[in-house]
Write an enzyme that holds these catalytic residues in place. Structure first.
Site, PDB file in Angstrom:
ATOM      1  CG  ASP B   9      -1.864   1.157   1.258  1.00  0.00           C
ATOM      2  OD1 ASP B   9      -2.265   1.611   0.174  1.00  0.00           O
ATOM      3  OD2 ASP B   9      -2.217   1.615   2.360  1.00  0.00           O
ATOM      4  CD  GLU B  70      -4.548   1.610  -2.904  1.00  0.00           C
ATOM      5  OE1 GLU B  70      -4.704   0.960  -1.867  1.00  0.00           O
ATOM      6  OE2 GLU B  70      -4.783   2.830  -3.001  1.00  0.00           O
ATOM      7  CG  ASP B 143      -1.049   3.270   6.005  1.00  0.00           C
ATOM      8  OD1 ASP B 143      -1.176   4.080   5.078  1.00  0.00           O
ATOM      9  OD2 ASP B 143      -1.267   3.555   7.204  1.00  0.00           O
TER      10      ASP B 143
END
EC number: 3.1.21.10
Lengths: 178, 178
Positions: B9, B70, B143
């Site tokens: 992330d 991501e 996260d």
């Protein structure tokens, strides 16, 4: 004090690279100019690896004392901005790994430094780069000329800061005693 | 066929990292979870160097077979999107340098894979990650949980593609002769 600066106009398809040497108020000289290209159909990961290898090669060859990268904004050019940001990040990473100072300049700062107008078009920037470096013809593609413009802008802006520091240093002994 | 996936992330202040191992239709297991942090006041170049070193360390320790990052969009979160894109680029660079396959998944693909809804909130994603990995409590910060969600999503989506490929391979001999 002469300084050698590598300018990077970041991009995935064409990453412009241009190195100049000079100091403010004196003629500048071209060190090298070119582009690192990656295939639009290649995987993103391999394109980033190729950009890194290309920039590393340039840093090895050119041995700059500073690296100037175009500051990328998220507002414009939405389709390609992520790739541009990633190429810029890799240029900063490569420079910082070598302990080189990295500066970011916005497109309008560069245009203003080179042409006197922050809204100059690419052709005008290219023409001024050609004149300032006393080249026989305009560097192509535009990304290569833009990279040189970034490097020139950095020499001049760094120089202005340097002159200010010098002026302040000189002024201090003459200042009021405390 | 079990696969070990590292989810990333991306972020400059906190880059979430989470590795899971598993295959579709079987319980997943947690390999490792955490974050790489960089100081908001540090120079951008050094932050990128720190992110690279952190991801390299994780790849050395976790030895994943694939990396899922991501996908960053320029539309949302304009203030931080450039740093996020650069952190994502470095994660892809590190993976591609090792020849690891890199996949990008959008936040809504991840949410849909984990919770059944592409518009689930962070808490719901965290709760499902906790349940799917049979953890005593929700991984923090968010996260880190998001990185695990990415890795889980990749195991499942990769698995779906794998099953499709298997089904096609099996179907071919039975297909009409040409």
């Amino acid at each position: 004090m002469r300084v050698r600066v590598l300018g990077v106009d970041p991009g995935l398809t064409r990453c412009g690279l241009g190195a100049v040497e000079g100091r403010p108020g004196a003629p500048l000289s071209l060190v090298a100019v070119g582009v690192v290209r990656t295939g639009a159909d290649d995987e993103l990961g391999s394109r980033l690896v190729r950009i890194e290898a290309g920039i590393e090669e340039w840093l090895d060859d050119v041995r700059p004392e500073a690296v100037a990268v175009e500051r990328v904004f998220s507002q414009h050019n939405v389709r390609t901005v992520m790739g541009t940001a990633q190429a810029a990040g890799i240029a900063m990473l490569c420079a910082a790994r070598r302990g080189l100072p990295v500066a970011l300049h916005t497109p309008s700062e560069v245009k203003a430094a080179i042409t006197g107008s922050g809204r100059a078009d690419k052709k005008q920037v290219g023409a001024m780069v050609t004149r300032l470096l006393r080249l026989a013809e305009m560097p192509r593609p535009a990304d290569a000329a833009d990279a040189l413009a970034l490097a020139i802008c950095h020499v001049w802006r760094g120089g202005a800061q340097h002159r200010l520091a010098e002026a302040l240093a000189k002024a201090t002994p003459k200042g009021p005693r405390r």
